[in-house]
Design an enzyme around this catalytic site. Structure first.
Site, PDB file in Angstrom:
ATOM      1  N   CYS A 122       7.454   2.938   5.241  1.00  0.00           N
ATOM      2  CA  CYS A 122       7.590   3.845   6.563  1.00  0.00           C
ATOM      3  C   CYS A 122       8.732   3.407   7.450  1.00  0.00           C
ATOM      4  CB  CYS A 122       6.267   4.013   7.284  1.00  0.00           C
ATOM      5  SG  CYS A 122       5.900   2.643   8.253  1.00  0.00           S
ATOM      6  N   SER A 164       0.731   9.583   6.215  1.00  0.00           N
ATOM      7  CA  SER A 164       1.668  10.615   6.335  1.00  0.00           C
ATOM      8  C   SER A 164       1.399  11.532   7.452  1.00  0.00           C
ATOM      9  CB  SER A 164       1.925  11.499   5.292  1.00  0.00           C
ATOM     10  OG  SER A 164       0.472  12.310   5.067  1.00  0.00           O
ATOM     11  N   GLU A 172      10.664  13.585   4.309  1.00  0.00           N
ATOM     12  CA  GLU A 172      10.282  11.928   4.031  1.00  0.00           C
ATOM     13  C   GLU A 172      10.401  12.086   2.632  1.00  0.00           C
ATOM     14  OE1 GLU A 172       6.925  10.059   5.406  1.00  0.00           O
ATOM     15  OE2 GLU A 172       7.924   8.220   5.562  1.00  0.00           O
ATOM     16  N   PHE A 205      -1.362   3.515   0.733  1.00  0.00           N
ATOM     17  CA  PHE A 205      -1.185   2.718  -0.582  1.00  0.00           C
ATOM     18  C   PHE A 205       0.058   1.675  -0.387  1.00  0.00           C
ATOM     19  CE2 PHE A 205       1.877   5.827  -1.301  1.00  0.00           C
ATOM     20  CZ  PHE A 205       2.908   5.329  -1.868  1.00  0.00           C
ATOM     21  N   GLU A 256      -7.049   4.372  -2.219  1.00  0.00           N
ATOM     22  CA  GLU A 256      -7.992   4.287  -2.965  1.00  0.00           C
ATOM     23  C   GLU A 256      -7.070   4.037  -4.494  1.00  0.00           C
ATOM     24  OE1 GLU A 256      -7.744   6.639  -1.370  1.00  0.00           O
ATOM     25  OE2 GLU A 256      -7.485   8.765  -2.519  1.00  0.00           O
ATOM     26  N   ARG A 257      -5.642   3.936  -3.924  1.00  0.00           N
ATOM     27  CA  ARG A 257      -4.718   3.686  -5.212  1.00  0.00           C
ATOM     28  C   ARG A 257      -4.487   2.277  -5.541  1.00  0.00           C
ATOM     29  NH1 ARG A 257      -3.765   8.661  -6.285  1.00  0.00           N
ATOM     30  NH2 ARG A 257      -3.288   9.915  -4.892  1.00  0.00           N
ATOM     31  N   LYS A 308     -11.443   1.642   5.601  1.00  0.00           N
ATOM     32  CA  LYS A 308     -11.325   2.590   4.331  1.00  0.00           C
ATOM     33  C   LYS A 308      -9.686   2.578   4.052  1.00  0.00           C
ATOM     34  CE  LYS A 308      -9.852   5.961   2.626  1.00  0.00           C
ATOM     35  NZ  LYS A 308      -9.294   6.017   1.555  1.00  0.00           N
TER      36      LYS A 308
END
Lengths: 496, 496, 496, 496
Positions: free
Chosen positions: C280, C225, C382, C148, C175-176, C172
């Protein structure tokens, strides 16, 4: 007295004709004669190279490389004999001759990479059903003309690369110290080179001009002084040959106040006086930024120079040996005289050095001159002797401007701990080889060697990747296999 | 009447001074004047380029490339106007002008790769704690001198590559058809080039010689005829500049018996007569191996040529247009006359072609000559017209020998289905650009363009990877950060 | 309410089935629904990609690249709309969204280099008369799964490179915040991609697992993640696919005493809090070497943080916006709580930030924590929020050991002026992306992005040169054309 | 009886523990024992490698390469002893063992190129005043697991490349023929590798599993059968390691009617039966296109096979020797039985071969089977014996479809003179290594070895350029030296 001859078509040949004495600079005595090739002798070498070319260009690169692997072994096994010959005729102390040879061997190691270096570029589908690739094919017969100061190393910058590319070679080394060069070429032969692939002709301007004018010679590599480099470059190119001609230098180090001064001094002593300063990468000018740095530098340098020993090549406890000829000895002293007359301060004076038992040797001792100005002759010209001159600048910008305005642009160096200063210097200095705390930034064999400005004439540098490009011609092939079922239409437009 | 001027420091300038007429070759009429730059005008362009250099060399390559992305868009948007100008002044039919422009745009696309192309080589630990890397830095002001036959494309071979490397540029295009070149340069300016980065001066020998002698110009790229290329190369190199000078050609196709003959003929018709043969890659000689192949080829070629239409650029149904000048038209006809006198057979004769309504245009029709011998003048020299000559050989070896013995070595091609023949040909033919069933083997923009022998003087080819190397200087940096805790020892030996 | 659907075979499709709300994090409200693809929907995307593959792999790379040139234009023209969608669904302020998009466009620029990037290696005469070359051919259908936090940029790390290599793609995305991703894919389609070459399916684990298990999918690229990255990597590889899976990070900066502290603080503020720390490459730990440096850093940082503005994406004067979800907001606050409980000092506390008019938004203010210890939970994991933690170390070695012992190895940075410190750090730190005075050392598009240790699973990094290698298979062809006159002998030994 | 032990930390170790017999397949007798390493023994090898890593990774690549130069010399000097050991334990005839060793030496030659291969990419000015470069750093401890069929060569595919990249290595060779592998490793040690850089552990699944699970092992290279390759790949990757696992093969040759049939037969005989077919590149299926080609091929092949001699390794006039074990001998005979039962024609039958004086050796004679169908077990599976099967196809397309549908994709070949057929085949065949008239298209050492489909699991191929990438991690450094006069502004947007 022995006469050093030629290596042509795999055989040693002397030819009857002109000769010239070869000196032992440590004693000042003549030790041998060297044959000076006539035009006919050079042409026979070219003919041998031309005859050897077709089979050699068809030999797979991997097989060419394998000869270089063997050549490296032979060089290592014969190092002592080679270093001895260098010492006798050039005057280098054995540790220095050994360093030179090792650098030369590294160029042979690079030549072993031939199959990797000769890879071309392949493109599938440059158009529908069309492929295209570029190959790097050899030129044919190529020539090298090399200087006295690195009789082992500089020829090895040239012919291993040329030969693994598929060319055949004619080398005209310096007539001042020809023996180590010839021995090394014989080892290359012994390693498996077919006769004619590598030829050595000793000689003078007659030999050089023959190489520059013969239409069979496709390319010429030269290392020497700038006036000769210019002559070689303009003559060779006028005759339609490729040429790369490396000339003189005046390499400056900048010392900033934040530098580790002891380290800088240690580095500079070796870089200025090693091999009596007869190196195109010798560090001959140090620009101290700020008087504090200058004073500290001169003081520590003076102290460090006390320990230096000058003497014959045969005593390995010496730091450096004699100059190459009496004439050159006089010339170097003359530059020191001129600096003195121009008002510079002779801090350490090597003009009167005496080596007991070798009074006729061509020695000049390590010399340090302070308060040198850009207008002085000793600053403008290349001295090629064990003379380090100190110029004082008030800022790093001023120091860089000095370097950028000098006609030469071979090597340079900065001493500092500051990342920003190092980055700015390396980006903006108009010099081809740059050291950060490295006073002799000679590129390793897998990079390439080349100065800027009047230190190099040509597009491509010596040895390393550039030499592979220099010694090859690009050939680009575009291929389509028309299906027999398809009849293509006439196309008048330029294909796009 | 309009005068075509110069682009200097971002502005159009005409200068008062000498001019020369620009013709519309399709009608034979003068359509414009072109300004001929004086020495002073050229020097002002060089000065503008010199002034623009420092900021431009510091501009990140990715930002330079982004201007090329925009330039490509503008070229595509203005294609119609550009093609119209090419047609008016050169005579190319619009489909052919479009092909030329598209090839030029591909060179702009290649220039967009700048950040990738300018990557240097980095070596960690060349020695203990020592790193070394090579960068490719720009040269400064560089110049290009380009021919009439590709007024859009050939300049785009040069300045996009030169500019993305960080150089600034002075272009001296052909004075015969200057308008499309100038419009394209204006679009480059509009795309975001800072003033002075790209300058265009129209002119003649005075302009050329100014570029060749001015010490601020670091390198010269040239495309034209061999005698001029030789002059450019020897003059530029004598003046210490880099130079690449591309000259003439005599491109042969070999047709083997196993070739798909209909396809070969279709390809040859376009390659021989497209753009009236005024291309350095035009296919002007076909060597048929064996009389069976020769007879079949001549017969099918004769038939195919019936359909060819010659006429003004403005009618896109024409296959090709006029020659560039009346003088050139006469010269081409003279070559056909000489072949006839030397005993060759004029199979299709284009000398008397008449284009209704354009009687004063500089037309020569498509011409096919059989039984040409290597001794004939028409075989030896470059004709640069719509003339295809057939030579008959009895073996592939004999055909290859013909090609290898010709003074030129630009392009060549073989028609066959046989893998072995194709491989042998591509390996051994002494020509820089080779086609397998591809009659115009112009390398794509991401390979490089260069002939061998007297078709190119210099080490590096035009456009593509070689151009990046040509327009840059290698700088090698060697870096060590001495730990302040360590005092290195003096080292006199050459570092190894 | 609008439902965000899929792009399959060139057409937008919604499918009836499961959906999930999409939030506006700035307000906390649901703004749209996103369709969650069923297994069948994902399979139809894979089938479309599979069907498009044969023609696309045969399309010349230069033509594929030309679509990327057009795609870049469209992205620039639609930047405002894209940034608006990113803001709405992710919460990024427009300047930050613009930065993200620009980075994504740079990956499209890189994809334009396709013909250069896809060059293979060609070797003439690997043996007598034998040639060999390696090509890089596409894999077929490949998939990308993206997070996201960079809905525009991370997908552009993947599919432009994959597509110009000749693959077809199923993406893909998260979806957020699916809308900007979908719009960008539509622009790629509009730029000229044939239907089926690029497909987008929104979805959740069902979609992911379909991609991981379908045998037609040849390779999977993932960013997210570490736990999910591990799952993706082990599942994909177990199913015989290539995989590169990029996971989490804990990026440390070391600040030495000699650093320019104002500059370091300015850099750190942006690197720690930009995009609310949801990067990240966010700089989340600063290791100050020596208490003097630590105290100065904390003081200046505290002062600098006073000026920070947190608020909705729609106000471009804000420095950063909300977190992605309410759950994540709570999680971040929880980490701050735990640090406090573990004894660290909360110097600036963002837990109670209130944005007037946006009380339901998912905000956490910029937070500075001092005296953090390696044993604390907030150090080990994290956080992915606007939280900067200060650890104090007594030496550079100790600081580096902290970094080397952390499970992640994505990015890191050192602030210093000292060349030696920088060199030692960059050589020995066990992290994939290293900054010297650069706090967010995200490699440019023509290098590659990849962490070490548990920050990346796989052999090859994302985007840049590595991505070309990842998305292609090497094919090596060895070719000999036997002369029909030669009958080779049987050879039983392994060829050498 | 001698026990073959391990090489750990520079010393030969036997360990007390499990052993397994080593056979002489030519006689069928047990000749030695091989120690099977326990978990603890393997861990001690890993520990030795881990301890040797820090100093080795800091050793300049040029110095690492120099050990490889010496290693090559030692391999050449010890070739006879190595070949003898290969013969004793594997059964290869000396000319075949010599070919294997020579190929291995070529990989050592490639490792000598280390300084060139490890060059990183350097970019000046990725942004204003910002530089960026990528390095390729070693991984740490890496492991190799190798098969019985090339005990000298396959380990040399791996550790020279791994070691010159700066890694340390643990090799687990085949326990069937361990002696030549161990001798070669000792020579590497003698060439100058520091203790612990290269370790050899003999063993079975216990050793393999220890390597796959130990977290200190960073990467695993494997060559063997596909089921084991799959296990290795999924286990290693699940444990977060890099892995490349090369598996089985079923290599097809297509023979077109236009092929030079005598040459094709001569090539096929060697490629099918050399080393008893125990090669992953063995040519085990020939697809003849058209019955005319098929009949001619079978006839000439049958004739050529008459001259084949099978027998012990010690007689160099034999063409090939025994299989590796009695179990494998039975398995190969079983495949021939099954083909016969499935309706294929056994044209030449090697099942009953008897070697006088060596009746207990594991021999199977050269076998030719015609009319094989894709549905037969003998077609589907890898036989790994001296069995050549002929399939008949009616078109080149049908022949290619057979190959593309087979689960393996290691090597393949076409015999033809037609350029178009060769091009179409090499472009579209789904196999990693392709020969044009070359039946064993093993890439040379400076290209890479890798199949497609279920013949290789992983992103990168073995040896050559890919191996350098496999054995290194990319590290990208971005560097800016802020001028102390400049205070940069906070930047919240993602840097672009």
């Amino acid at each position: 007295m022995k006469t050093v001859g030629h290596l042509i078509n795999g055989e040693l040949r002397e030819d009857t004709g002109r000769t010239q004495p070869v000196y032992n600079p440590s004693t000042g005595e003549v030790s041998k004669q060297v044959a000076l090739a006539s035009k006919a002798t050079v042409e026979s070498a070219i003919a041998a190279a031309q005859a050897a070319f077709p089979a050699w260009r068809d030999t797979p690169p991997a097989k060419r490389a394998r000869i270089m692997f063997r050549f490296k072994e032979l060089l290592e096994q014969n190092a002592k004999a080679i270093n001895q010959l260098i010492g006798e005729e050039h005057g280098k102390i054995s540790h220095d001759a050994g360093g030179e040879l090792q650098r030369g061997i590294e160029n042979v190691e690079y030549a072993c990479y031939a199959p990797e270096l000769l890879k071309g570029e392949h493109s599938r589908n440059t158009g529908p059903g069309i492929d295209s690739w570029s190959e790097f094919q050899p030129l044919g017969v190529v020539a090298g003309i090399t200087p006295f100061n690195f009789p082992a190393m500089v020829p090895l910058w040239m012919y291993p690369a040329a030969i693994i590319c598929g060319n055949t070679f004619v080398l005209k080394p310096s007539e001042r110290d020809p023996s180590s060069t010839l021995l090394i070429a014989q080892l290359a032969q012994e390693a498996g080179l077919p006769p004619g692939v590598l030829n050595v002709v000793n000689g003078d301007k007659e030999a050089v001009d023959t190489l520059l004018h013969d239409p069979r010679v496709q390319a010429v590599s030269f290392v020497g002084s700038t006036p000769i480099a210019e002559y070689i470059y303009s003559t060779a190119t006028k005759n339609g040959k490729r040429c790369q001609a490396l000339g003189g230098a005046k390499n400056h180090a900048i010392v900033l106040e934040d530098a580790d001064m002891d380290n800088a001094v240690a580095q500079l002593v070796g870089a200025a006086f090693g091999s009596s300063g007869e190196r195109c990468m010798a560090l001959s000018v140090v620009v101290a930024v700020g008087d504090k740095a200058a004073n500290q530098l001169v003081e520590k340098m003076t102290a460090a120079m006390q320990a230096l020993r000058t003497g014959p090549y045969s005593d390995s406890s010496n730091d450096f040996g004699p100059l190459i000829t009496r004439a050159h000895q006089e010339k170097v002293k003359g530059y020191i005289d001129s600096a003195e007359q121009d008002g510079a301060s002779i801090i350490v004076d090597g003009r009167q050095v005496q080596v007991a038992g070798y009074e006729q040797g061509f020695y000049v001792g390590a010399t340090l001159i302070d308060h040198v100005k850009p207008s002085m002759l000793s600053y403008k010209e290349e001295i090629f002797g064990p003379v380090l001159q100190v110029v004082r600048a008030q800022s790093m910008e001023a120091a860089m401007q000095l370097i950028n305005e000098h006609e030469y642009g071979n090597g340079t160096c900065i001493f500092t701990r500051d990342g920003e200063a190092a980055r700015y210097f390396s980006d903006h200095i108009q010099v081809g080889m740059v050291g950060i705390n490295v006073p002799l930034p000679v590129p390793v064999a897998y990079h390439s060697f080349g100065g800027w400005k009047r230190s190099l004439f040509g597009d491509l540098s010596a040895y390393g990747p550039d030499s592979v490009r220099f010694y090859t011609r690009r050939k680009t092939i575009t291929q389509r296999w028309p299906s027999s079922a398809v009849r293509e239409q006439v196309q008048f437009a330029f294909p796009s």
